[in-house]
Design a protein around this motif. Structure first.
Motif, mmCIF file in Angstrom:
data_model
loop_
_atom_site.group_PDB
_atom_site.id
_atom_site.type_symbol
_atom_site.label_atom_id
_atom_site.label_comp_id
_atom_site.label_asym_id
_atom_site.label_seq_id
_atom_site.Cartn_x
_atom_site.Cartn_y
_atom_site.Cartn_z
ATOM 1 N N ALA A 259 14.593 80.831 62.321
ATOM 2 C CA ALA A 259 15.734 81.551 62.915
ATOM 3 C C ALA A 259 16.230 80.861 64.180
ATOM 4 O O ALA A 259 17.418 80.912 64.487
ATOM 5 N N ILE A 260 15.357 80.205 64.886
ATOM 6 C CA ILE A 260 15.748 79.527 66.121
ATOM 7 C C ILE A 260 16.496 78.228 65.830
ATOM 8 O O ILE A 260 17.487 77.914 66.480
ATOM 9 N N PHE A 261 16.046 77.489 64.822
ATOM 10 C CA PHE A 261 16.565 76.139 64.615
ATOM 11 C C PHE A 261 17.650 75.998 63.551
ATOM 12 O O PHE A 261 18.243 74.922 63.456
ATOM 13 N N VAL A 262 17.916 77.019 62.752
ATOM 14 C CA VAL A 262 18.979 76.879 61.754
ATOM 15 C C VAL A 262 20.337 76.805 62.445
ATOM 16 O O VAL A 262 20.516 77.376 63.527
ATOM 17 N N PRO A 263 21.290 76.110 61.832
ATOM 18 C CA PRO A 263 22.641 76.102 62.404
ATOM 19 C C PRO A 263 23.206 77.524 62.438
ATOM 20 O O PRO A 263 23.077 78.273 61.470
ATOM 21 N N LYS A 264 23.805 77.876 63.543
ATOM 22 C CA LYS A 264 24.317 79.238 63.725
ATOM 23 C C LYS A 264 25.788 79.324 63.322
ATOM 24 O O LYS A 264 26.583 78.458 63.666
ATOM 25 N N ARG A 265 26.111 80.360 62.584
ATOM 26 C CA ARG A 265 27.482 80.627 62.160
ATOM 27 C C ARG A 265 28.111 81.759 62.969
ATOM 28 O O ARG A 265 29.300 81.997 62.876
ATOM 29 N N LEU A 266 27.288 82.473 63.696
ATOM 30 C CA LEU A 266 27.763 83.626 64.466
ATOM 31 C C LEU A 266 27.739 83.296 65.955
ATOM 32 O O LEU A 266 27.058 82.369 66.397
ATOM 33 N N LYS A 267 28.462 84.069 66.723
ATOM 34 C CA LYS A 267 28.478 83.904 68.178
ATOM 35 C C LYS A 267 27.116 84.266 68.754
ATOM 36 O O LYS A 267 26.387 85.096 68.190
ATOM 37 N N LYS A 268 26.811 83.692 69.894
ATOM 38 C CA LYS A 268 25.531 83.996 70.557
ATOM 39 C C LYS A 268 25.426 85.482 70.889
ATOM 40 O O LYS A 268 24.359 86.071 70.756
ATOM 41 N N SER A 269 26.518 86.087 71.303
ATOM 42 C CA SER A 269 26.485 87.517 71.624
ATOM 43 C C SER A 269 26.194 88.349 70.368
ATOM 44 O O SER A 269 25.478 89.356 70.438
ATOM 45 N N GLU A 270 26.705 87.915 69.225
ATOM 46 C CA GLU A 270 26.432 88.628 67.962
ATOM 47 C C GLU A 270 24.980 88.465 67.560
ATOM 48 O O GLU A 270 24.334 89.434 67.133
ATOM 49 N N LEU A 271 24.455 87.263 67.703
ATOM 50 C CA LEU A 271 23.046 87.026 67.372
ATOM 51 C C LEU A 271 22.133 87.850 68.271
ATOM 52 O O LEU A 271 21.134 88.416 67.811
ATOM 53 N N TYR A 272 22.479 87.924 69.530
ATOM 54 C CA TYR A 272 21.706 88.729 70.483
ATOM 55 C C TYR A 272 21.748 90.208 70.075
ATOM 56 O O TYR A 272 20.718 90.880 70.043
ATOM 57 N N ALA A 273 22.940 90.699 69.749
ATOM 58 C CA ALA A 273 23.086 92.102 69.340
ATOM 59 C C ALA A 273 22.321 92.380 68.057
ATOM 60 O O ALA A 273 21.697 93.435 67.910
ATOM 61 N N ILE A 274 22.347 91.445 67.126
ATOM 62 C CA ILE A 274 21.620 91.607 65.860
ATOM 63 C C ILE A 274 20.122 91.659 66.121
ATOM 64 O O ILE A 274 19.408 92.508 65.564
ATOM 65 N N ALA A 275 19.619 90.761 66.971
ATOM 66 C CA ALA A 275 18.184 90.744 67.276
ATOM 67 C C ALA A 275 17.747 92.051 67.928
ATOM 68 O O ALA A 275 16.734 92.645 67.543
ATOM 69 N N LEU A 276 18.517 92.522 68.900
ATOM 70 C CA LEU A 276 18.164 93.791 69.555
ATOM 71 C C LEU A 276 18.252 94.966 68.586
ATOM 72 O O LEU A 276 17.390 95.854 68.598
ATOM 73 N N PHE A 277 19.287 94.980 67.765
ATOM 74 C CA PHE A 277 19.418 96.054 66.778
ATOM 75 C C PHE A 277 18.240 96.040 65.806
ATOM 76 O O PHE A 277 17.715 97.102 65.447
ATOM 77 N N SER A 278 17.803 94.859 65.399
ATOM 78 C CA SER A 278 16.652 94.746 64.492
ATOM 79 C C SER A 278 15.388 95.316 65.129
ATOM 80 O O SER A 278 14.592 95.981 64.459
ATOM 81 N N ILE A 279 15.210 95.062 66.413
ATOM 82 C CA ILE A 279 14.045 95.600 67.117
ATOM 83 C C ILE A 279 14.120 97.121 67.179
ATOM 84 O O ILE A 279 13.140 97.815 66.882
ATOM 85 N N VAL A 280 15.267 97.653 67.560
ATOM 86 C CA VAL A 280 15.435 99.115 67.641
ATOM 87 C C VAL A 280 15.237 99.752 66.271
ATOM 88 O O VAL A 280 14.529 100.756 66.134
ATOM 89 N N LEU A 281 15.839 99.162 65.246
ATOM 90 C CA LEU A 281 15.693 99.689 63.891
ATOM 91 C C LEU A 281 14.239 99.618 63.434
ATOM 92 O O LEU A 281 13.730 100.551 62.806
ATOM 93 N N GLY A 282 13.556 98.523 63.772
ATOM 94 C CA GLY A 282 12.143 98.387 63.420
ATOM 95 C C GLY A 282 11.282 99.442 64.084
ATOM 96 O O GLY A 282 10.429 100.062 63.443
#
Length: 137
Positions: A4-27
């Motif tokens: 997840a760290i090294f793959v080429p990113k297609r989304l904005k950094k802010s979106e990736l950050y929001a997705i990571a935090l949402f995944s933690i909250v959902l988990g």
């Protein structure tokens, strides 16, 4: 996590950050509910353990970022369903390996519960990103 760290990113950094935090909250929400409240599954043994936080803090955000980073937003709806189906199969296989290794256990939870739950969790990620994008535009 490394992937997840090294793959080429297609989304904005802010979106990736929001997705990571949402995944933690959902988990945390799902595990507190299904593990601690209903004791349907868990990590190692019943109760709270530090090792049980590792998938929530490392695995869930990494998989959420990977799922959303490669999501086929511009493909057909059938292709998008197929993408979610493939991720569901992958998660079921990973869950199976986690159980066989002793890291994860079922206590009343069945694989078919997971088979129905994973697509909804993926859809929640999609809804969250849609909300986040609408909020930030």
């Amino acid at each position: 996590m490394t992937v997840a760290i090294f793959v080429p990113k297609r989304l904005k950094k802010s979106e990736l950050y929001a997705i990571a935090l949402f995944s933690i909250v959902l988990g945390f929400f799902t595990d507190i509910t299904f593990d601690l409240k209903y004791n349907l599954y868990g990590y190692f043994s019943p109760g709270v353990q530090f090792a049980g936080f590792l998938p929530i803090l490392l695995l869930f955000p990494s998989s959420g970022v990977l799922f959303m980073n490669f999501y086929p937003f511009k493909k057909s709806l059938l292709y998008q369903f197929f993408y979610i189906f493939c991720w569901t199969i992958f998660c079921l296989f990973f869950e199976f390996l986690s159980i066989k290794s002793g890291y994860f256990y079922h206590n009343g939870w069945k694989y078919w519960h997971s088979a129905f739950t994973y697509p909804y969790l993926f859809l929640l990620h999609l809804l969250h990103l849609r909300f986040f994008r609408g909020y930030n535009d």
